[in-house]
Every structure is written in C-alpha cells, then in structure tokens.
Write an enzyme that holds these catalytic residues in place. Structure first.
Site, PDB file in Angstrom:
ATOM      1  N   HIS A  24      47.155  40.611  33.346  1.00  0.00           N
ATOM      2  CA  HIS A  24      46.030  39.679  33.291  1.00  0.00           C
ATOM      3  C   HIS A  24      44.738  40.408  33.660  1.00  0.00           C
ATOM      4  CE1 HIS A  24      44.423  35.475  33.343  1.00  0.00           C
ATOM      5  NE2 HIS A  24      43.437  36.127  33.940  1.00  0.00           N
ATOM      6  N   CYS A  25      43.973  40.760  32.645  1.00  0.00           N
ATOM      7  CA  CYS A  25      42.651  41.349  32.849  1.00  0.00           C
ATOM      8  C   CYS A  25      41.796  40.992  31.642  1.00  0.00           C
ATOM      9  CB  CYS A  25      42.740  42.863  33.047  1.00  0.00           C
ATOM     10  SG  CYS A  25      43.562  43.725  31.702  1.00  0.00           S
ATOM     11  N   HIS A  26      40.530  41.351  31.705  1.00  0.00           N
ATOM     12  CA  HIS A  26      39.583  40.965  30.659  1.00  0.00           C
ATOM     13  C   HIS A  26      38.700  42.139  30.277  1.00  0.00           C
ATOM     14  CE1 HIS A  26      40.577  36.838  31.904  1.00  0.00           C
ATOM     15  NE2 HIS A  26      40.246  37.181  33.144  1.00  0.00           N
ATOM     16  N   TYR A  42      29.023  30.985  32.009  1.00  0.00           N
ATOM     17  CA  TYR A  42      28.598  32.087  32.866  1.00  0.00           C
ATOM     18  C   TYR A  42      28.248  33.290  31.999  1.00  0.00           C
ATOM     19  CZ  TYR A  42      33.408  33.896  32.272  1.00  0.00           C
ATOM     20  OH  TYR A  42      34.597  34.345  31.755  1.00  0.00           O
ATOM     21  N   ARG A 117      45.409  31.239  24.824  1.00  0.00           N
ATOM     22  CA  ARG A 117      45.097  30.669  26.130  1.00  0.00           C
ATOM     23  C   ARG A 117      44.344  29.358  25.976  1.00  0.00           C
ATOM     24  NH1 ARG A 117      41.021  32.955  30.887  1.00  0.00           N
ATOM     25  NH2 ARG A 117      42.417  32.576  32.645  1.00  0.00           N
ATOM     26  N   ASP A 241      43.309  40.691  37.200  1.00  0.00           N
ATOM     27  CA  ASP A 241      42.228  39.749  36.863  1.00  0.00           C
ATOM     28  C   ASP A 241      40.862  40.454  36.823  1.00  0.00           C
ATOM     29  OD1 ASP A 241      41.176  37.307  36.046  1.00  0.00           O
ATOM     30  OD2 ASP A 241      40.816  36.599  38.081  1.00  0.00           O
ATOM     31  N   ASN A 246      33.496  34.831  37.853  1.00  0.00           N
ATOM     32  CA  ASN A 246      33.216  33.627  38.641  1.00  0.00           C
ATOM     33  C   ASN A 246      33.652  33.728  40.100  1.00  0.00           C
ATOM     34  OD1 ASN A 246      32.011  31.767  36.596  1.00  0.00           O
ATOM     35  ND2 ASN A 246      33.981  32.097  35.594  1.00  0.00           N
TER      36      ASN A 246
END
Length: 288
Positions: A24-26, A42, A117, A241, A246
C-alpha cells in the site's frame, strides 16, 4: 495543510525477507506531467515514482502495490507510468468511474493493475455509489481482480451487509481505520473481525499512524495489527502508505514504520507470510 513526507527516513533495524512487498503506497504527480484532479479534496506535494523506488531500495523492499489515490481521481496515468517502470515488480490498484470502457480495463490489466479501490471516507469526498460498485464488480471479476475498500470506522456497521453481497475478494484498508484508543472490544473492531471470518476478506495491517491516538512510535495501533496477523495469518497485507496523504500531525518515518513489524509480525514465519507469501498469492499468483 498537508504535512510534507519525511525527507530522510532511517534505515530500519529490521531486515526484511527477500521478496518483501509494500502492498500500500502511492505516487503523486509530478503535477506538471500528471495533474491532480480538479475534484481532489487535497493538493499534495509531488511524490513521483523515482522517490518511491528510492525509498523501497532504502527500506529493503523488493515489490510493491501502488494504490491510486483520490487526488488523481480516475485518471490512473501516474500510477500506470510507475507500474511500467517497475518492470513486473509493481502491481496497481486503480480508481475508475462508471464510464470506463472494457478496453481500458484490459489496458490497465496488461499494465499490472489487479483491482479497483472504492472510498467511503468523509474527508475524501462523496462516498462510492453502491450500485456502481455492484456493476463494477461484475465487470472486473473476469480479470481475476479484487476490490479495495477504504472506509471510516463508523460506517462499517452499515457497510458490512453490502460488502458481504459482493462475490469476489475484498481488501480492507488501514485496519478499518479503527480508533486504537477504544480497545479491541469496540464495535468497529468486532465487526472487522466478523468480516474477516469470511475468507473473501483480507485486511491491511498498515496505517498505524492514522489509527494511533498515543502518537509516535504508534505502538498502540501496532497491537491491533498483531491481533489480526495472529488470527488471520494468510489474509493480511502490509504497506508503508507512503507518502502519507492527509497526515496533519506526526508525519511518520518510514524506517520506523518498518520496525513496527517487530510488534505486528514478531516471528520469522509471520513476517514471511505478511510480506512475501500473502502478497504473492494475491498479486503474483503466476509465481507460485
């Protein structure tokens, strides 16, 4: 105001097993190449693939699952660009809307996408439409994909019956965003455990910095991860993550998040299952 991600994370004390996966990363932008969606709630700083890849090398992570973030909406271009650069070691989770074509779903699959998602989180805007989710589940099932669900903990009581309707694997983000100060008897955690008794469900034991109420080093949250790993050892995943969108206080050091795994998965066997065996089954089954 979103905090900038940690500029110089520590080298973890924990040495990760070969094939370890950040599930889980972006990637964000760079905005000059991959603009953020006008609907985004955001506007993060750029967190391009080059920085993600460098972080993974630093942490000892060999594979990853890049999750499309809401700041890019249903334009998956930045995520797909990173998957292509990852040369088979990176998989993706897309965000799509009802207008996505079957041709585009096929293109995403070829790039390494393995799921979609859906958000039910207030600060990220309007919740996913349930009828659209039902329709999309039917369309992605032939690809062997799953869905990832991200929800506020207080919504689980209402969401659980709906999720149980869906006939495909489901991965729950961030331990269901429970409140780590409320104890394991809290309703949200009991509902999460109840869902996990159904073998269609998986859970990510990450996001300790999100559910902690004690603050760094987030040991209060890691204890919930340990409970989930003990009870459901074959259907747990973990991720950094990064770059932690946020987060308003206590931006985590990703090296310290890796070291939380000493609490979450304290035995070599549980660490191997969490970081290697489980993500391989879900994202690289052809390697089994």
């Amino acid at each position: 105001m979103n905090l900038p991600f940690h500029p110089n994370p520590k080298k973890p004390d924990l040495v990760l097993p070969k094939g370890a996966c950040d599930a889980h990363c972006h990637v964000f932008g760079p905005a000059a190449v991959f603009p953020f969606a006008p609907t985004s709630t955001y506007q993060p700083e750029d967190a391009p693939k080059e920085k993600l890849f460098a972080l993974h090398r630093h942490l000892g992570i060999d594979r990853s699952v890049i999750v499309q973030a809401s700041c890019h909406g249903s334009d998956n271009a930045a995520m797909v660009d990173a998957l292509m650069a990852g040369k088979g070691n990176y998989r993706g989770i897309a965000m799509v809307d009802a207008t996505v074509s079957d041709q585009e779903l096929g293109r995403l699959h070829d790039a390494g996408v393995r799921g979609v998602r859906f958000n039910f989180v207030t600060h990220l805007g309007e919740a996913a439409d349930k009828d659209m989710v039902r329709a999309m589940v039917k369309r992605i099932a032939p690809f062997g994909w799953h869905i990832v669900v991200h929800f506020d903990a207080h919504r689980l009581e209402e969401l659980a019956p709906f999720l149980k309707e869906l006939e495909l694997p489901m991965v729950i983000d961030h331990m269901g965003r429970i409140d780590a100060s409320a104890g394991p008897e809290q309703l949200a955690f009991r509902l999460l455990l109840e869902l996990m008794e159904d073998e269609r469900f998986w859970v990510k034991v990450c996001g300790s910095e999100r559910i902690s109420r004690a603050g760094p080093p987030f040991h209060d949250a890691a204890e919930y991860g340990r409970l989930l790993v003990e009870r459901f050892p074959t259907r747990v995943l973990w991720g950094t993550d990064w770059p932690h969108p946020n987060i308003k206080a206590n931006m985590p050091d990703d090296g310290e998040l890796v070291d939380l795994l000493k609490i979450i998965a304290p035995s070599p066997a549980s660490l191997q299952a969490l970081l290697v065996d489980n993500p391989t089954r879900l994202y690289w089954p052809e390697q089994i």
